[in-house]
Design a protein around this motif. Structure first.
Motif, PDB file in Angstrom:
ATOM      1  N   ALA A   1      44.099   0.000  28.444  1.00  0.00           N
ATOM      2  CA  ALA A   1      43.212  -0.046  27.282  1.00  0.00           C
ATOM      3  C   ALA A   1      43.466  -1.289  26.436  1.00  0.00           C
ATOM      4  O   ALA A   1      42.518  -1.940  25.949  1.00  0.00           O
ATOM      5  N   GLU A   2      44.731  -1.646  26.251  1.00  0.00           N
ATOM      6  CA  GLU A   2      45.057  -2.850  25.470  1.00  0.00           C
ATOM      7  C   GLU A   2      44.570  -4.114  26.179  1.00  0.00           C
ATOM      8  O   GLU A   2      44.051  -5.038  25.546  1.00  0.00           O
ATOM      9  N   ILE A   3      44.738  -4.156  27.496  1.00  0.00           N
ATOM     10  CA  ILE A   3      44.299  -5.336  28.251  1.00  0.00           C
ATOM     11  C   ILE A   3      42.783  -5.458  28.211  1.00  0.00           C
ATOM     12  O   ILE A   3      42.228  -6.555  28.019  1.00  0.00           O
ATOM     13  N   VAL A   4      42.077  -4.340  28.384  1.00  0.00           N
ATOM     14  CA  VAL A   4      40.611  -4.359  28.357  1.00  0.00           C
ATOM     15  C   VAL A   4      40.117  -4.835  26.996  1.00  0.00           C
ATOM     16  O   VAL A   4      39.228  -5.689  26.903  1.00  0.00           O
ATOM     17  N   ALA A   5      40.679  -4.291  25.918  1.00  0.00           N
ATOM     18  CA  ALA A   5      40.251  -4.684  24.573  1.00  0.00           C
ATOM     19  C   ALA A   5      40.475  -6.170  24.336  1.00  0.00           C
ATOM     20  O   ALA A   5      39.622  -6.869  23.768  1.00  0.00           O
ATOM     21  N   TRP A   6      41.627  -6.677  24.789  1.00  0.00           N
ATOM     22  CA  TRP A   6      41.960  -8.090  24.566  1.00  0.00           C
ATOM     23  C   TRP A   6      41.069  -9.012  25.381  1.00  0.00           C
ATOM     24  O   TRP A   6      40.549 -10.004  24.855  1.00  0.00           O
ATOM     25  N   THR A   7      40.875  -8.697  26.661  1.00  0.00           N
ATOM     26  CA  THR A   7      40.045  -9.565  27.502  1.00  0.00           C
ATOM     27  C   THR A   7      38.589  -9.527  27.061  1.00  0.00           C
ATOM     28  O   THR A   7      37.896 -10.556  27.090  1.00  0.00           O
ATOM     29  N   CYS A   8      38.106  -8.365  26.617  1.00  0.00           N
ATOM     30  CA  CYS A   8      36.722  -8.276  26.135  1.00  0.00           C
ATOM     31  C   CYS A   8      36.548  -9.110  24.863  1.00  0.00           C
ATOM     32  O   CYS A   8      35.548  -9.814  24.703  1.00  0.00           O
TER      33      CYS A   8
END
Length: 302
Positions: A279-286
């Protein structure tokens, strides 16, 4: 759309070649991200399969798992006489892997993800491969420097460093599988680890590069996902590693991990229950994708 896994070998040194697993959840001609994931010291890449599958699915992209030299499926085993250190991994293996993945998925954002020592080695490899990367993602990663640990644990960290020094000098290789720390490693590899653990600095045998200075110039976006109360990568160790990346744009996030596990296990068990990290990676990359798109619009308007 089903995830599929393909196995191949990308490393340039046949004696160190390892299998690479690709979890592909992207459509043909997609521009979704590709994540190359590096494991912790002594951990096989296959341990991270739940994380890779979840990350590929959540991003509609690709997650790549690769063993470090001498670990997992790599035949370059210390107990068979293989001799290598950080230099071969960060200056040869990881850049060759990134080149191969970039060629297979041209035009895609490419992120290097490293857990624990994998984050340290990924940061060092970025010195050689920053042009390939859209960003660097560190999970539960910090330096091995014993002085960066909390005061109450510092004596234990220093004793570990001294024990590694003694065992590595006494035996032909470091028997980490027997001792329960770090996996089996060659002497030179452990000498590189030990220098960082003793001094907080990176001095890599066989290299003329001043990695402390070179890390300062790595101008990449960096996401650091940290585990609360992590005894293996405590806050001070993470802070010390991130401070070396002085030119990077750093985002720090903290999660609880698998709270039903003991703190030591929590350092690893997030990979088997990866939703919070993903979830943290998805939020950051988005968020990064939106910033890049907005910058392009503003540039075109100007």
């Amino acid at each position: 759309m089903a995830i599929f896994e393909s196995i191949t070998s990308f490393f340039t040194d046949d004696d160190a070649a390892t299998t690479v697993a690709l979890f592909n959840h992207s459509r043909p001609h997609a521009r979704t991200p590709v994540f190359v994931c590096l494991p912790a010291m002594g951990v096989a890449a296959s341990f991270y399969t739940p994380f890779a599958e979840a990350l590929a699915k959540a991003t509609a992209g690709v997650a790549v798992l690769a063993d470090l030299r001498g670990q997992g499926s790599s035949p370059a085993l210390a107990r068979r006489g293989a001799q290598f250190g950080y230099h071969e991994i960060v200056a040869q293996d990881i850049p060759a892997l990134l080149d191969a993945i970039a060629a297979q998925f041209p035009g895609r954002p490419l992120y290097l993800v490293g857990h624990s020592l994998g984050g340290q080695l990924g940061s060092l490899a970025a010195v050689h491969a920053a042009r390939r990367l859209s960003g660097l993602i560190l999970v539960a990663s910090g330096t091995a420097h014993y002085r960066a640990w909390p005061q109450a644990l510092r004596w234990r960290a220093r004793m570990t460093v001294q024990a590694v020094r003694f065992v590595s000098a006494l035996l032909p290789w470091y028997p980490g599988r027997l001792l329960g720390f770090g996996g089996d490693q060659p002497r030179r590899f452990m000498a590189d680890w030990r220098h960082n653990a003793s001094t907080g600095r990176y001095r890599i045998a066989g290299s003329r590069i001043d990695y402390e200075e070179a890390l300062h110039d790595v101008a990449l976006p960096v996401l650091s996902v940290e585990l609360r109360d992590d005894p293996v990568a405590p806050t001070g160790a993470t802070r010390e590693l991130l401070a070396k990346l002085a030119s990077a744009t750093i985002t720090r996030r903290r999660i609880d991990g698998v709270t039903t596990d003991a703190p030591w296990r929590r350092h690893f068990s997030w990979a088997r229950h990866p939703d919070a990290v993903v979830a943290e990676i998805v939020a950051w990359t988005c968020a990064r994708s939106r910033r890049v798109a907005n910058a392009c619009v503003e540039r075109d308007a100007a």
